[in-house]
Design an enzyme around this catalytic site. Structure first.
Site, PDB file in Angstrom:
ATOM      1  N   ASP A   1       6.767  -3.922  -2.278  1.00 40.77           N
ATOM      2  CA  ASP A   1       7.006  -5.327  -1.932  1.00 40.77           C
ATOM      3  C   ASP A   1       5.742  -6.182  -2.078  1.00 40.77           C
ATOM      4  O   ASP A   1       5.824  -7.361  -2.432  1.00 40.77           O
ATOM      5  CB  ASP A   1       7.521  -5.397  -0.480  1.00 40.77           C
ATOM      6  CG  ASP A   1       7.939  -6.794  -0.061  1.00 40.77           C
ATOM      7  OD1 ASP A   1       8.693  -7.430  -0.805  1.00 40.77           O
ATOM      8  OD2 ASP A   1       7.489  -7.259   1.011  1.00 40.77           O
TER       9      ASP A   1
ATOM     10  N   HIS B   1       1.671  -8.832  -5.408  1.00 39.57           N
ATOM     11  CA  HIS B   1       0.743  -9.833  -4.882  1.00 39.57           C
ATOM     12  C   HIS B   1      -0.700  -9.316  -4.789  1.00 39.57           C
ATOM     13  O   HIS B   1      -1.633  -9.960  -5.278  1.00 39.57           O
ATOM     14  CB  HIS B   1       1.192 -10.306  -3.500  1.00 39.57           C
ATOM     15  CG  HIS B   1       2.594 -10.850  -3.464  1.00 39.57           C
ATOM     16  ND1 HIS B   1       3.147 -11.555  -4.510  1.00 39.57           N
ATOM     17  CD2 HIS B   1       3.560 -10.811  -2.514  1.00 39.57           C
ATOM     18  CE1 HIS B   1       4.384 -11.908  -4.188  1.00 39.57           C
ATOM     19  NE2 HIS B   1       4.656 -11.458  -2.993  1.00 39.57           N
TER      20      HIS B   1
HETATM   21  C1  BG6 Z   1       7.220 -11.806  -0.492  1.00 34.23           C
HETATM   22  C2  BG6 Z   1       7.550 -10.503   0.191  1.00 34.23           C
HETATM   23  O1  BG6 Z   1       7.090 -11.610  -1.880  1.00 34.23           O
HETATM   24  O2  BG6 Z   1       5.990 -12.316   0.017  1.00 34.23           O
HETATM   25  C3  BG6 Z   1       7.641 -10.695   1.694  1.00 34.23           C
HETATM   26  O3  BG6 Z   1       8.782  -9.995  -0.308  1.00 34.23           O
HETATM   27  C4  BG6 Z   1       6.392 -11.348   2.221  1.00 34.23           C
HETATM   28  O4  BG6 Z   1       7.861  -9.444   2.357  1.00 34.23           O
HETATM   29  C5  BG6 Z   1       6.015 -12.606   1.412  1.00 34.23           C
HETATM   30  O5  BG6 Z   1       6.592 -11.681   3.576  1.00 34.23           O
HETATM   31  C6  BG6 Z   1       4.655 -13.150   1.811  1.00 34.23           C
HETATM   32  O6  BG6 Z   1       4.456 -14.396   1.205  1.00 34.23           O
HETATM   33  P1  BG6 Z   1       3.509 -15.499   1.888  1.00 34.23           P
HETATM   34  O7  BG6 Z   1       3.432 -16.583   0.871  1.00 34.23           O
HETATM   35  O8  BG6 Z   1       4.182 -15.903   3.154  1.00 34.23           O
HETATM   36  O9  BG6 Z   1       2.204 -14.826   2.136  1.00 34.23           O
END
Ligand code: BG6
Length: 484
Positions: free
Chosen positions: A235, A240
Site C-alpha cells: 500500500d 509512495h
Molecule cells: C494511500 C494509501 O495511497 O495513501 C492509504 O492507500 C494512505 O492507506 C494514504 O492512508 C496516505 O496519503 P496522505 O496523502 O494522506 O499521506
C-alpha cells in the site's frame, strides 16, 4: 506572495467511477479548488460516468454535497459552487456492456483536450480502454488517468500495462502516485537541482544515512477488507515511499522533462538490493480500551497483514554504496508526520574535544504537516565558559518564508489533474518504473509469506514495534522522533 495561475486549454474530463469515494473525496474537491483559482477555462466540462442511475441535476447535488464535506474552506463560497456545478454532466454507463456509451460519445467534444480518469477497480481498465476506442471516444490525442493500486505484484502490473498498451501509447497514460504531486516532494527536486550547495555532499562520502518516515494516526477502519489483502508494503512502500526514495537518490536529470526524470528514477529502483529478512520489521496495532485492533478492523482474527513496516534498503551504485536508506510507515502511530531526514556524517576531526559532544548536520524535508525544510547546523552556545556547541535549525517553513498562501498551495490532486490537462507526465509513473518497483517488492512479500512471518503487535499512539528501533540500533543509529 500570490501564486500564479498558469492557463490551460479547455477540456472535457470524463471521470469513470464519478460517484465513488475517491471522486467525492479528492477529485471533485480538487477540481473545484482549481475552478475557484480561475484555472478551469470557460467551456470546460466534467462528465461523471458510473453505474448508478442519476440525471445531471442529481449528480450535481451529490457532488455539491461532497465538495461541502471534503472541499475545505473554499467549498463554503456558495455562489461559486453553483457556478462550478453547472459545468458537470453525468452519464449512466455499463463499463463492461453497451449501455451509456453512445450517449457519452455524443457528449465528449473532440476539439477540446480529452482526458478519461479511470477511478475504478483495475479489473475495469481493459473493458473501459476497449470501449473508448470502439465508440470512437479516444484517439491519439486523448489521455487516460489510472489510480493506484497499479497491480498487486509484477505479474498483475505487467498484465495491466499490456492491456492499456493495446489501446494507448505510453505518452497517453498518466499513472497517479499522489505523493509526487505534494508540494514538498517537488521542492525536493528544486532544492537538490536548483542549488549548488547540497549536490557535492549528496553521496555516501558525506551522507551517513537517510530516513524516510510516513506516519499516520488513522487506522484502516472502513477499508479493512481491502487493506488486509494489501498491507503497508504494497500500500505504501512499493509506491509512495519508493517514489520519495527515488527523488532523493536519483542522479541529476539532464532536463526537467518526463522521460529524463523517469529514466533516472528507474535507474535507482533497478540498483536497489534485495532486502534481507532481518532488515524487515512488520507490526500490527493492538486494541485499546476504546478502539479496535488491526485484526478487528480487518475482520480477520488471524490476519498476518502488516499495518506498520520498517525496512533497511541499500542502493548499489557509486553514489550510494555504503549509505543505508531506512524506510518506515504505519497506521495508528503517535502523530501524523511525514518527513525525509538526510543525516550527514560527523566532521572528520573533532577539534573541540569530546566534551563538545557529537554534532551532526541533518536536513529535514517535511512533507506534512507544516511543510518545509530545516537544516540543523552546529554553532557555539552563546556566553563565556569555553567552546560549548549546540545544534540550531536553519528553518524554512514555507508558510513563514513565502507567506500564508504557500501553506495553501494546491493539493496533490489539483496539481496532478492540471498536469494531465497540460499534457505533462513528469509527475506520473511510467510503466517500466511501476514494474521495476514490483520486481523489487515481490521477493519481500513472497519471503514474508514463505517464512509464515507474524507481525509484531504495537500499541496505538507509539512509534511502532520496538524491533523497528533495534533495526537502527544494531547499526549504531536511531530513528528521529515521530512528531507533528
Ligand atoms: C494511500 C494509501 O495511497 O495513501 C492509504 O492507500 C494512505 O492507506 C494514504 O492512508 C496516505 O496519503 P496522505 O496523502 O494522506 O499521506
Amino acid at each position: 506572495m500570490v501564486s500564479r495561475v498558469i492557463p490551460v486549454d479547455s477540456f472535457d474530463l470524463v471521470i469513470f467511477g464519478g460517484t465513488g469515494d475517491l471522486a467525492r473525496r479528492k477529485i471533485f474537491p480538487a477540481l473545484y479548488r482549481r475552478f475557484i483559482s480561475g484555472q478551469m477555462p470557460e467551456g470546460s466540462r466534467i462528465i461523471g460516468a458510473a453505474r448508478s442511475d442519476h440525471n445531471a441535476l442529481e449528480f450535481r447535488a451529490l457532488i455539491g454535497q461532497a465538495i461541502r464535506e471534503f472541499g475545505g474552506a473554499a467549498a463554503q463560497i456558495d455562489n461559486k459552487l453553483k457556478e462550478f456545478l453547472d459545468n458537470l454532466d453525468y452519464v449512466t454507463i455499463d463499463a463492461k456492456g453497451t449501455n451509456g456509451w453512445s450517449e457519452l460519445a455524443g457528449m465528449v467534444r473532440k476539439d477540446l483536450v480529452n482526458a478519461f480518469y479511470f477511478s475504478v477497480a483495475p479489473s475495469l481498465f481493459g473493458p473501459l480502454a476497449e470501449r473508448l476506442h470502439a465508440h470512437n471516444l479516444a484517439d491519439q490525442t486523448s489521455r487516460i488517468v489510472v489510480e493506484k493500486p497499479f497491480g498487486r505484484d509484477l505479474k498483475s502490473a505487467k498484465e495491466l500495462n499490456a492491456i492499456l498498451a493495446l489501446h494507448f501509447d505510453e505518452e497517453q497514460i498518466y499513472r497517479i502516485d499522489h505523493y509526487l504531486g505534494k508540494e514538498t516532494v517537488q521542492n525536493l527536486m528544486a532544492v537538490r537541482f536548483g542549488n549548488i550547495l547540497f549536490e557535492p555532499l549528496w553521496n555516501s562520502q558525506y551522507v551517513d544515512h537517510i530516513q524516510i518516515t510516513v506516519a499516520e494516526t488513522v487506522g484502516v477502519g472502513g477499508r479493512g477488507g481491502y487493506y488486509d489483502k494489501s498491507g503497508a508494503i504494497r500500500d505504501m512502500i512499493q509506491n509512495h515511499l519508493m517514489q520519495l526514495l527515488c527523488l532523493i537518490a536519483m542522479e541529476p536529470p539532464s532536463r526537467f522533462d518526463p522521460n529524463s526524470v523517469r529514466d533516472e528514477k528507474l535507474k535507482v529502483i533497478r540498483a536497489l538490493e534485495p532486502v534481507v529478512p532481518h532488515h524487515i520489521v512488520r507490526g500490527q496495532y493492538d486494541a485499546t480500551q476504546t478502539e479496535p485492533s488491526y485484526r478487528d478492523d480487518a475482520g480477520d482474527p488471524k490476519s498476518r497483514t502488516e499495518s506498520f513496516v520498517a525496512l533497511k534498503c541499500e542502493i548499489s551504485n557509486w553514489r550510494w554504496a555504503g549509505t543505508p536508506f531506512y524506510l518506515r510507515t504505519g497506521k495508528k502511530l503517535k502523530a501524523r508526520a511525514s518527513e525525509i531526514a538526510v543525516v550527514f556524517k560527523d566532521a572528520p576531526h573533532a577539534i573541540f574535544g569530546q566534551e563538545a559532544g557529537r554534532h551532526r548536520n541533518i536536513l529535514i524535508i517535511r512533507l506534512q504537516p507544516n511543510e518545509g525544510m530545516t537544516l540543523g547546523v552546529t554553532i557555539k552556545e552563546p556566553g563565556p565558559g569555553g567552546m560549548r556547541l549546540v545544534d540550531v535549525p536553519l528553518d524554512m517553513t514555507f508558510a513563514d518564508a513565502l507567506g500564508p498562501e504557500a501553506a495553501e498551495a494546491p493539493d496533490a490532486y489539483e496539481r496532478l489533474i492540471m498536469d494531465v490537462v497540460r499534457g505533462d507526465q513528469t509527475l506520473f509513473m511510467r510503466g517500466d518504473e511501476v514494474e521495476a518497483a514490483w520486481k523489487w517488492t515481490d521477493p519481500i512479500v513472497q519471503g514474508i509469506a514463505e517464512r509464515h512471518d507474524v507481525p509484531k503487535p504495537y500499541k496505538v499512539g507509539t512509534s511502532g514495534p520496538d524491533d523497528a528501533n533495534l533495526l537502527l540500533k544494531r547499526d549504531g543509529r536511531e530513528w528521529r522522533e515521530i512528531r507533528e
